[in-house]
Scaffold this motif. Structure first.
Motif, PDB file in Angstrom:
ATOM      1  N   HIS A   7       0.813  -1.207   0.000  1.00  0.00           N
ATOM      2  CA  HIS A   7       0.000   0.000   0.000  1.00  0.00           C
ATOM      3  C   HIS A   7       0.852   1.265   0.000  1.00  0.00           C
ATOM      4  O   HIS A   7       0.357   2.345   0.215  1.00  0.00           O
ATOM      5  N   GLN A   8       2.118   1.125  -0.230  1.00  0.00           N
ATOM      6  CA  GLN A   8       3.011   2.276  -0.249  1.00  0.00           C
ATOM      7  C   GLN A   8       3.430   2.594  -1.676  1.00  0.00           C
ATOM      8  O   GLN A   8       3.578   1.712  -2.505  1.00  0.00           O
ATOM      9  N   VAL A   9       3.613   3.879  -1.935  1.00  0.00           N
ATOM     10  CA  VAL A   9       4.052   4.342  -3.248  1.00  0.00           C
ATOM     11  C   VAL A   9       5.301   5.182  -3.049  1.00  0.00           C
ATOM     12  O   VAL A   9       5.337   6.043  -2.169  1.00  0.00           O
ATOM     13  N   LEU A  10       6.292   4.940  -3.851  1.00  0.00           N
ATOM     14  CA  LEU A  10       7.503   5.761  -3.852  1.00  0.00           C
ATOM     15  C   LEU A  10       7.526   6.552  -5.152  1.00  0.00           C
ATOM     16  O   LEU A  10       7.481   5.968  -6.234  1.00  0.00           O
ATOM     17  N   TRP A  11       7.573   7.861  -5.053  1.00  0.00           N
ATOM     18  CA  TRP A  11       7.662   8.724  -6.230  1.00  0.00           C
ATOM     19  C   TRP A  11       9.105   9.158  -6.388  1.00  0.00           C
ATOM     20  O   TRP A  11       9.734   9.592  -5.431  1.00  0.00           O
ATOM     21  N   VAL A  12       9.620   9.063  -7.589  1.00  0.00           N
ATOM     22  CA  VAL A  12      10.969   9.526  -7.877  1.00  0.00           C
ATOM     23  C   VAL A  12      10.822  10.728  -8.796  1.00  0.00           C
ATOM     24  O   VAL A  12      10.262  10.629  -9.883  1.00  0.00           O
ATOM     25  N   GLY A  13      11.287  11.881  -8.337  1.00  0.00           N
ATOM     26  CA  GLY A  13      11.137  13.099  -9.121  1.00  0.00           C
ATOM     27  C   GLY A  13      12.460  13.786  -9.355  1.00  0.00           C
ATOM     28  O   GLY A  13      13.466  13.484  -8.716  1.00  0.00           O
ATOM     29  N   GLY A  14      12.466  14.713 -10.285  1.00  0.00           N
ATOM     30  CA  GLY A  14      13.660  15.482 -10.585  1.00  0.00           C
ATOM     31  C   GLY A  14      13.572  16.048 -11.988  1.00  0.00           C
ATOM     32  O   GLY A  14      12.617  15.793 -12.711  1.00  0.00           O
TER      33      GLY A  14
END
Length: 68
Positions: A7-14
């Motif tokens: 139920h966890q989401v990891l967002w990778v941004g940049g």
């Protein structure tokens, strides 16, 4: 919301060309995460949003800042 891993989401941004896709794919492979590319689905998301009458900022991947 649950603290269970599914139920966890990891967002990778940049910024563009920073290596977000490469790093996120490597993390997913190493840790068994499900990898989802927003860019690969952006046109479909945009079409559904426009059909629903929501404001759509760009014309596809990479155009999200076009109207700023």
């Amino acid at each position: 919301m649950s603290d269970e891993p599914e139920h966890q989401v990891l967002w990778v941004g940049g910024p563009a060309a920073a290596g977000k896709t490469t790093v996120s794919r490597l993390l997913a492979r190493k840790h068994g995460f499900l990898w989802y590319s927003v860019d690969a689905h952006a046109f479909a998301h945009e079409k559904r949003a426009a059909t629903a009458g929501l404001h759509v900022m760009g014309t596809g991947p990479g155009d999200f800042d076009a109207n700023r």
